[in-house]
Write a protein that holds these residues in place. Structure first.
Motif, mmCIF file in Angstrom:
data_model
loop_
_atom_site.group_PDB
_atom_site.id
_atom_site.type_symbol
_atom_site.label_atom_id
_atom_site.label_comp_id
_atom_site.label_asym_id
_atom_site.label_seq_id
_atom_site.Cartn_x
_atom_site.Cartn_y
_atom_site.Cartn_z
ATOM 1 N N PHE A 158 37.345 43.744 32.863
ATOM 2 C CA PHE A 158 38.681 43.588 33.432
ATOM 3 C C PHE A 158 38.654 42.537 34.531
ATOM 4 N N ARG A 159 39.691 41.726 34.523
ATOM 5 C CA ARG A 159 39.853 40.720 35.567
ATOM 6 C C ARG A 159 41.311 40.764 36.012
ATOM 7 N N GLN A 160 41.514 40.707 37.332
ATOM 8 C CA GLN A 160 42.872 40.723 37.866
ATOM 9 C C GLN A 160 42.978 39.705 38.997
ATOM 10 N N ILE A 161 44.062 38.937 38.932
ATOM 11 C CA ILE A 161 44.410 38.026 40.016
ATOM 12 C C ILE A 161 45.585 38.650 40.757
ATOM 13 N N ASN A 162 45.457 38.793 42.072
ATOM 14 C CA ASN A 162 46.502 39.356 42.902
ATOM 15 C C ASN A 162 46.971 38.245 43.848
ATOM 16 N N MET A 163 48.160 37.733 43.581
ATOM 17 C CA MET A 163 48.685 36.623 44.367
ATOM 18 C C MET A 163 49.176 37.064 45.746
ATOM 19 N N SER A 176 35.846 43.715 37.139
ATOM 20 C CA SER A 176 35.252 45.046 37.040
ATOM 21 C C SER A 176 34.916 45.354 35.586
ATOM 22 N N THR A 177 34.192 46.412 35.431
ATOM 23 C CA THR A 177 33.869 46.917 34.101
ATOM 24 C C THR A 177 33.845 48.433 34.167
ATOM 25 N N VAL A 231 33.901 43.968 41.726
ATOM 26 C CA VAL A 231 33.746 43.054 42.851
ATOM 27 C C VAL A 231 35.109 42.408 43.090
ATOM 28 N N THR A 232 35.504 42.358 44.358
ATOM 29 C CA THR A 232 36.750 41.702 44.750
ATOM 30 C C THR A 232 36.375 40.574 45.696
ATOM 31 N N ARG A 233 36.943 39.420 45.419
ATOM 32 C CA ARG A 233 36.654 38.272 46.277
ATOM 33 C C ARG A 233 37.941 37.489 46.512
#
Length: 168
Positions: free
Chosen positions: A105-110, A118-119, A146-148
């Motif tokens: 899973f990949r998420q972009i939070n603007m 994540s997985t 991981v959040t960056r």
């Protein structure tokens, strides 16, 4: 098991895989109805960990709609990418099955200007409802994340979302 039974079993397994892929595609396409349609009409057991646990799809579908369709200044603020793999589908009875999947899973939070990677693992149960496979139980357990921060120069383009929403 004779050849006809084996073919029928494989057809059921493929239908369940298609159901899960439609679900993930609906998540990424910001499609609340497609998201909802992946589950039984009433009483689905859902546990999405930090997103919450529910005894029906409706509360989770409302959260999905609020998050997926949230806009600021006319632009979406959340972009998701679900990549499901490693399906283990077991037919458990006439019209019932279990499934296990790995999710990337990949998420972009603007709003926060962050990227989450994540997985985790899905453990699902499926039933045939009105002639179609539907999810009756869905438990997601995150393995790691991981959040960056996004690079300050990162530009996110919405692409086809405007066309998808216009078609709805």
């Amino acid at each position: 098991m004779d050849i006809e039974q084996r073919v029928t079993a494989l057809e059921h397994i493929e239908a369940i895989k298609e159901l899960k892929y439609r679900y993930w595609r609906a998540c990424d396409a910001k499609d609340p109805q497609g998201f909802r349609d992946a589950f039984i009409a009433k009483g689905a057991e859902i546990d999405y960990g930090r997103l919450g646990a529910f005894d029906d799809i409706e509360p989770m579908a409302q959260i999905f709609t609020q998050v997926a369709l949230h806009k600021v200044d006319g632009a979406h603020v959340i972009f998701d990418m679900h990549h499901g793999m490693h399906p283990e589908i077991r037919l458990t009875g006439e019209g019932t099955a279990t499934g296990r999947w790995t999710l990337r899973f990949r998420q972009i939070n603007m709003l926060d200007r962050t990227e989450l990677n994540s997985t985790g693992e899905y453990n699902d149960e499926y039933v045939i409802e009105n002639g179609e496979w539907k999810t009756s139980k869905c438990v997601f357990t995150e393995t790691w994340s991981v959040t960056r921060p996004l690079d300050p120069g990162a530009v996110i383009s919405e692409g086809a979302f405007a066309d998808v929403e216009a078609a709805r």
